[in-house]
Design a protein around this motif. Structure first.
Motif, PDB file in Angstrom:
ATOM      1  N   ARG A  26     -14.499  32.696   7.740  1.00  0.00           N
ATOM      2  CA  ARG A  26     -15.896  33.093   8.008  1.00  0.00           C
ATOM      3  C   ARG A  26     -15.941  34.195   9.058  1.00  0.00           C
ATOM      4  O   ARG A  26     -14.983  34.427   9.805  1.00  0.00           O
ATOM      5  N   ALA A  28     -18.825  35.234  12.067  1.00  0.00           N
ATOM      6  CA  ALA A  28     -19.978  34.554  12.673  1.00  0.00           C
ATOM      7  C   ALA A  28     -20.579  35.382  13.810  1.00  0.00           C
ATOM      8  O   ALA A  28     -20.498  35.005  14.978  1.00  0.00           O
ATOM      9  N   PRO A  29     -21.181  36.517  13.493  1.00  0.00           N
ATOM     10  CA  PRO A  29     -21.729  37.358  14.568  1.00  0.00           C
ATOM     11  C   PRO A  29     -22.988  36.771  15.209  1.00  0.00           C
ATOM     12  O   PRO A  29     -23.782  36.108  14.543  1.00  0.00           O
ATOM     13  N   SER A  30     -23.138  37.025  16.495  1.00  0.00           N
ATOM     14  CA  SER A  30     -24.374  36.667  17.200  1.00  0.00           C
ATOM     15  C   SER A  30     -25.292  37.879  17.122  1.00  0.00           C
ATOM     16  O   SER A  30     -24.845  39.004  17.389  1.00  0.00           O
ATOM     17  N   GLU A  62     -25.036  33.557  14.267  1.00  0.00           N
ATOM     18  CA  GLU A  62     -25.058  32.587  15.369  1.00  0.00           C
ATOM     19  C   GLU A  62     -26.226  32.937  16.305  1.00  0.00           C
ATOM     20  O   GLU A  62     -26.058  33.648  17.298  1.00  0.00           O
ATOM     21  N   TYR A 193     -22.704  27.320  22.390  1.00  0.00           N
ATOM     22  CA  TYR A 193     -21.807  27.873  21.365  1.00  0.00           C
ATOM     23  C   TYR A 193     -20.637  26.936  21.050  1.00  0.00           C
ATOM     24  O   TYR A 193     -20.326  26.695  19.879  1.00  0.00           O
ATOM     25  N   VAL A 197     -20.448  25.890  17.127  1.00  0.00           N
ATOM     26  CA  VAL A 197     -19.465  26.559  16.267  1.00  0.00           C
ATOM     27  C   VAL A 197     -18.575  25.529  15.557  1.00  0.00           C
ATOM     28  O   VAL A 197     -18.259  25.657  14.371  1.00  0.00           O
ATOM     29  N   ARG A 211     -10.715  35.509  14.400  1.00  0.00           N
ATOM     30  CA  ARG A 211     -11.742  36.117  15.261  1.00  0.00           C
ATOM     31  C   ARG A 211     -11.046  36.851  16.407  1.00  0.00           C
ATOM     32  O   ARG A 211      -9.810  36.831  16.510  1.00  0.00           O
ATOM     33  N   LEU A 215     -11.910  34.980  22.255  1.00  0.00           N
ATOM     34  CA  LEU A 215     -12.274  33.570  22.060  1.00  0.00           C
ATOM     35  C   LEU A 215     -11.056  32.636  22.098  1.00  0.00           C
ATOM     36  O   LEU A 215     -11.198  31.427  21.886  1.00  0.00           O
ATOM     37  N   LYS A 252     -21.948  43.881  22.084  1.00  0.00           N
ATOM     38  CA  LYS A 252     -23.046  44.275  21.203  1.00  0.00           C
ATOM     39  C   LYS A 252     -24.284  44.592  22.033  1.00  0.00           C
ATOM     40  O   LYS A 252     -25.004  45.521  21.776  1.00  0.00           O
TER      41      LYS A 252
END
Ligand code: GLU
Length: 313
Positions: A26, A28-30, A62, A193, A197, A211, A215, A252
């Motif tokens: 997957r 899983a961007p915020s 997310e 988070y 997650v 990822r 992380l 971001k």
């Protein structure tokens, strides 16, 4: 189901006849801003690994940290992914739709005696020069109310949870003294988070997490939570982290290095080059689908094995 946006479409892959691979990955961007070059690297690496395994690649937004969610960022991210030719399997997920299962997981942890309310504030920790984020007083002994306080998870002491073989970074061993009590529900009531997650990956059947290496340090908590919730453990592969020239993390929310979408194949090629793949000369003029075909058949993750970070010049 597919999500259509102004400049691109993120479609759903056609079902194939072959026996399904058990691999489920997957991205899983915020939605705290648009994707930058670092997020492109994470999206590319995770999708290429899923393609290599003949598995699925899911997309989850997310969006639980509502104070940091930027209006319009989600649709911008979907535009970017669509224009760059990313195709995800299954429906687009949003974490905000899964409050019930997050609450059920919190309740399961509470019933198992894994949680305690904590009144330590960030300011207090700064005064104590304590930056590990753990509880710095005896909150666990005080049986404080959850309301108005953060809720922390007591990390189990099993050393197996602190050590795993990362598929890209190799054997990881973390020090138990650093991994004690992490916040799983914030003072403002938002599920953190680390818990969300784990719960959402498990609900989606994710088997392999690929990822950014930022992380890596979260992984022990997440392995602990999988264990305490009786969820299957996932494998992990942490991609090298792209840093700004001054060593700062790309963010971001700071709009670091926006992605150029006018020439999608050039941008995709740049992402591939950052992953140490060598797209052929002239690829900038190829349609993105063709570059994806090339990338999927030439993807060599061994080229980035052990690479933790690199800086943009
Ligand atoms: N939502 C996180 C981010 O945008 C990624 C979470 C993960 O891949 O585990 O950085």
């Amino acid at each position: 189901m597919s999500a259509s946006t102004a400049t691109g479409t993120i479609g759903t892959a056609e079902p194939t006849q072959a026996a399904p691979s058990p691999y489920v990955g997957r991205f899983a961007p915020s939605p705290t801003g648009e994707l930058h070059l670092g997020s492109l690297v994470a999206a590319l690496g995770s999708r290429l690994e899923a393609l290599r395994a003949g598995g699925q690649w899911l997309l989850r937004i997310e969006d639980l940290d509502t104070p940091r969610v930027l209006p319009g960022a989600e649709s911008r991210i979907l535009d970017q992914l669509g224009t760059l030719g990313f195709i995800h399997d299954g429906p687009l997920e949003r974490q905000s739709a899964h409050g019930q299962r997050h609450a059920a997981a919190l309740e399961q942890l509470r019933a198992g005696g894994h949680l305690f309310a904590c009144a330590c504030t960030r300011r207090q920790r700064a005064l104590e020069q304590e930056d590990s984020g753990r509880c710095i007083s005896d909150c666990a002994m005080r049986e404080l109310p959850w309301s108005g306080n953060a809720v922390r998870y007591r990390m189990p002491t099993d050393p197996q949870l602190l050590c795993w073989n990362d598929r890209l970074q190799g054997m990881q061993r973390y020090d138990a003294s650093r991994y004690r009590d992490v916040v799983v529900r914030r003072r403002d009531g938002i599920v953190a988070y680390q818990l969300a997650v784990v719960v959402d990956d498990a609900a989606a059947g994710v088997t392999d997490v690929v990822r950014g290496a930022d992380l890596l340090d979260s992984t022990p908590w997440q392995r602990g939570l999988q264990h305490s919730l009786g969820l299957p453990s996932t494998t992990y592969a942490h991609l090298p982290l792209l840093l700004e020239a001054d060593g700062a993390k790309l963010a971001k929310s700071r709009r670091s290095l926006p992605l150029q979408l006018a020439q999608p194949s050039a941008t995709l090629g740049l992402g591939l080059a950052l992953l140490r793949q060598e797209p052929p000369a002239g690829h900038v003029d190829w349609p993105v689908a063709e570059l994806w075909d090339w990338a999927a058949s030439h993807w060599e993750p061994a080229r980035i094995a052990g690479l933790r970070e690199w800086r943009l010049r």
